[in-house]
Design a protein around this motif. Structure first.
Motif, mmCIF file in Angstrom:
data_model
loop_
_atom_site.group_PDB
_atom_site.id
_atom_site.type_symbol
_atom_site.label_atom_id
_atom_site.label_comp_id
_atom_site.label_asym_id
_atom_site.label_seq_id
_atom_site.Cartn_x
_atom_site.Cartn_y
_atom_site.Cartn_z
ATOM 1 N N LYS A 149 -14.664 4.782 -31.369
ATOM 2 C CA LYS A 149 -13.882 5.926 -30.895
ATOM 3 C C LYS A 149 -14.795 6.899 -30.164
ATOM 4 O O LYS A 149 -15.893 7.197 -30.619
ATOM 5 N N VAL A 150 -14.315 7.416 -29.030
ATOM 6 C CA VAL A 150 -15.036 8.425 -28.255
ATOM 7 C C VAL A 150 -14.102 9.615 -28.099
ATOM 8 O O VAL A 150 -12.941 9.460 -27.717
ATOM 9 N N THR A 151 -14.617 10.810 -28.400
ATOM 10 C CA THR A 151 -13.788 12.017 -28.437
ATOM 11 C C THR A 151 -14.413 13.132 -27.617
ATOM 12 O O THR A 151 -15.623 13.350 -27.675
ATOM 13 N N ASN A 152 -13.570 13.858 -26.895
ATOM 14 C CA ASN A 152 -13.966 15.113 -26.265
ATOM 15 C C ASN A 152 -13.819 16.175 -27.343
ATOM 16 O O ASN A 152 -12.749 16.351 -27.919
ATOM 17 N N SER A 153 -14.884 16.906 -27.636
ATOM 18 C CA SER A 153 -14.911 17.799 -28.792
ATOM 19 C C SER A 153 -14.049 19.052 -28.685
ATOM 20 O O SER A 153 -13.823 19.721 -29.682
ATOM 21 N N ALA A 154 -13.565 19.378 -27.499
ATOM 22 C CA ALA A 154 -12.834 20.644 -27.363
ATOM 23 C C ALA A 154 -11.733 20.533 -26.312
ATOM 24 O O ALA A 154 -11.665 19.573 -25.560
ATOM 25 N N GLY A 155 -10.914 21.564 -26.279
ATOM 26 C CA GLY A 155 -9.764 21.571 -25.389
ATOM 27 C C GLY A 155 -9.951 22.310 -24.090
ATOM 28 O O GLY A 155 -8.989 22.539 -23.372
ATOM 29 N N SER A 156 -11.188 22.687 -23.775
ATOM 30 C CA SER A 156 -11.385 23.528 -22.588
ATOM 31 C C SER A 156 -11.540 22.740 -21.288
ATOM 32 O O SER A 156 -10.954 23.113 -20.275
ATOM 33 N N THR A 157 -12.315 21.673 -21.294
ATOM 34 C CA THR A 157 -12.575 20.922 -20.059
ATOM 35 C C THR A 157 -12.720 19.431 -20.378
ATOM 36 O O THR A 157 -12.879 19.042 -21.528
ATOM 37 N N SER A 158 -12.713 18.633 -19.341
ATOM 38 C CA SER A 158 -12.948 17.197 -19.517
ATOM 39 C C SER A 158 -14.433 16.944 -19.746
ATOM 40 O O SER A 158 -15.270 17.825 -19.521
ATOM 41 N N VAL A 159 -14.750 15.728 -20.223
ATOM 42 C CA VAL A 159 -16.137 15.304 -20.374
ATOM 43 C C VAL A 159 -16.307 13.946 -19.694
ATOM 44 O O VAL A 159 -15.375 13.150 -19.630
ATOM 45 N N THR A 160 -17.508 13.712 -19.210
ATOM 46 C CA THR A 160 -17.857 12.426 -18.605
ATOM 47 C C THR A 160 -19.014 11.848 -19.389
ATOM 48 O O THR A 160 -19.913 12.581 -19.816
ATOM 49 N N TYR A 161 -18.974 10.529 -19.589
ATOM 50 C CA TYR A 161 -20.070 9.870 -20.291
ATOM 51 C C TYR A 161 -20.284 8.473 -19.720
ATOM 52 O O TYR A 161 -19.383 7.867 -19.151
ATOM 53 N N ASP A 162 -21.503 7.993 -19.857
ATOM 54 C CA ASP A 162 -21.860 6.631 -19.475
ATOM 55 C C ASP A 162 -22.003 5.808 -20.742
ATOM 56 O O ASP A 162 -22.507 6.301 -21.758
ATOM 57 N N VAL A 163 -21.583 4.553 -20.679
ATOM 58 C CA VAL A 163 -21.705 3.668 -21.835
ATOM 59 C C VAL A 163 -22.183 2.295 -21.373
ATOM 60 O O VAL A 163 -21.760 1.799 -20.338
ATOM 61 N N VAL A 164 -23.111 1.732 -22.147
ATOM 62 C CA VAL A 164 -23.592 0.364 -21.935
ATOM 63 C C VAL A 164 -23.567 -0.331 -23.294
ATOM 64 O O VAL A 164 -24.121 0.198 -24.264
ATOM 65 N N ILE A 165 -22.914 -1.488 -23.344
ATOM 66 C CA ILE A 165 -22.852 -2.275 -24.567
ATOM 67 C C ILE A 165 -23.274 -3.692 -24.222
ATOM 68 O O ILE A 165 -22.750 -4.287 -23.284
ATOM 69 N N VAL A 166 -24.224 -4.221 -24.984
ATOM 70 C CA VAL A 166 -24.705 -5.590 -24.790
ATOM 71 C C VAL A 166 -24.587 -6.318 -26.116
ATOM 72 O O VAL A 166 -24.944 -5.769 -27.159
ATOM 73 N N GLY A 167 -24.072 -7.528 -26.071
ATOM 74 C CA GLY A 167 -23.918 -8.264 -27.316
ATOM 75 C C GLY A 167 -23.648 -9.742 -27.103
ATOM 76 O O GLY A 167 -23.904 -10.279 -26.032
ATOM 77 N N CYS A 168 -23.073 -10.339 -28.127
ATOM 78 C CA CYS A 168 -22.873 -11.787 -28.153
ATOM 79 C C CYS A 168 -21.398 -12.136 -28.364
ATOM 80 O O CYS A 168 -20.695 -11.436 -29.086
ATOM 81 N N ASN A 205 -21.170 18.416 -18.427
ATOM 82 C CA ASN A 205 -20.119 18.652 -19.428
ATOM 83 C C ASN A 205 -20.262 20.044 -20.022
ATOM 84 O O ASN A 205 -21.378 20.564 -20.150
ATOM 85 N N THR A 206 -19.147 20.620 -20.418
ATOM 86 C CA THR A 206 -19.143 21.854 -21.196
ATOM 87 C C THR A 206 -19.006 21.541 -22.674
ATOM 88 O O THR A 206 -19.604 22.194 -23.520
ATOM 89 N N ASN A 207 -18.212 20.521 -22.976
ATOM 90 C CA ASN A 207 -17.945 20.116 -24.354
ATOM 91 C C ASN A 207 -18.873 18.975 -24.751
ATOM 92 O O ASN A 207 -19.496 18.328 -23.910
ATOM 93 N N ASN A 208 -18.898 18.691 -26.059
ATOM 94 C CA ASN A 208 -19.663 17.567 -26.583
ATOM 95 C C ASN A 208 -18.857 16.274 -26.486
ATOM 96 O O ASN A 208 -17.629 16.295 -26.453
ATOM 97 N N VAL A 209 -19.566 15.153 -26.493
ATOM 98 C CA VAL A 209 -18.962 13.826 -26.606
ATOM 99 C C VAL A 209 -19.301 13.334 -28.008
ATOM 100 O O VAL A 209 -20.464 13.305 -28.397
ATOM 101 N N VAL A 210 -18.275 12.962 -28.779
ATOM 102 C CA VAL A 210 -18.470 12.517 -30.155
ATOM 103 C C VAL A 210 -18.108 11.033 -30.225
ATOM 104 O O VAL A 210 -17.021 10.635 -29.788
ATOM 105 N N ILE A 211 -19.020 10.227 -30.759
ATOM 106 C CA ILE A 211 -18.747 8.797 -30.898
ATOM 107 C C ILE A 211 -18.744 8.437 -32.375
ATOM 108 O O ILE A 211 -19.469 9.037 -33.166
ATOM 109 N N GLY A 212 -17.885 7.486 -32.745
ATOM 110 C CA GLY A 212 -17.895 7.031 -34.127
ATOM 111 C C GLY A 212 -16.542 6.720 -34.697
ATOM 112 O O GLY A 212 -15.728 6.072 -34.060
#
Length: 168
Positions: A147-166, A93-100
């Protein structure tokens, strides 16, 4: 369908210092881990979501923890409580991934306005202990959006996510 989950976080650090005739070292090795059996009580989980996702430049997406995500078998997942969350931003990635925070935020982990910024190659993980029956509650329709956000307008971002719950 039975499910077993294991989470761990490892910290290994080795500091050394040359002395007159010796080398002094300070090795640190710590492992924090949780094992969850199948179910919905303390030390248990019964739902999992995992995916590698890409966001276009400046894009955002809402991971709806109650009724939109699907598991690997195509079944809709409704988390009532989350026991583990792991997100990793691709190192390419070139940009940050922002979660929250977002609309109807899942606020029990990061509060209603909190975010975590993952720089390229960065990651974060949150895990409830095996003795914790609650984890981080999800409130359908009013408190279920991560919410997951790409921090900038220059390039795409890729991220992996794992969620475990009930489910209950």
């Amino acid at each position: 369908m039975p499910m077993i989950s294991d989470f761990s976080l490892t910290a290994s650090v080795l500091q050394t210092k040359a002395q007159d005739f010796t080398l002094t070292s300070d090795p640190l090795s710590r492992i924090w881990s949780t094992h969850l059996e199948s179910g919905t009580s303390a030390g248990q989980a019964d739902k999992a979501f995992h995916d590698q996702r890409t966001l276009a430049a400046s894009a955002t997406e809402d991971l709806d923890l109650a009724g939109i995500l699907t598991d690997v078998y195509g079944a809709t997942i409704t988390f009532v409580r989350v026991k583990g969350l792991f997100i990793a931003a691709s190192s390419s990635n070139t940009n940050n991934v922002v979660i929250g925070a977002g609309t109807n935020p899942w606020a029990t982990l990061l509060n209603s306005t909190g975010t975590v910024t993952l720089k390229p190659g960065g990651w974060c993980g949150f895990g409830a202990g095996a003795g914790d029956a609650v984890g981080w509650p999800v409130t359908a329709a009013t408190g279920d959006i991560l919410k997951v956000t790409n921090s900038a307008g220059s390039t795409s971002v890729t991220y992996d996510v794992v969620i475990v719950g009930c489910s209950a």
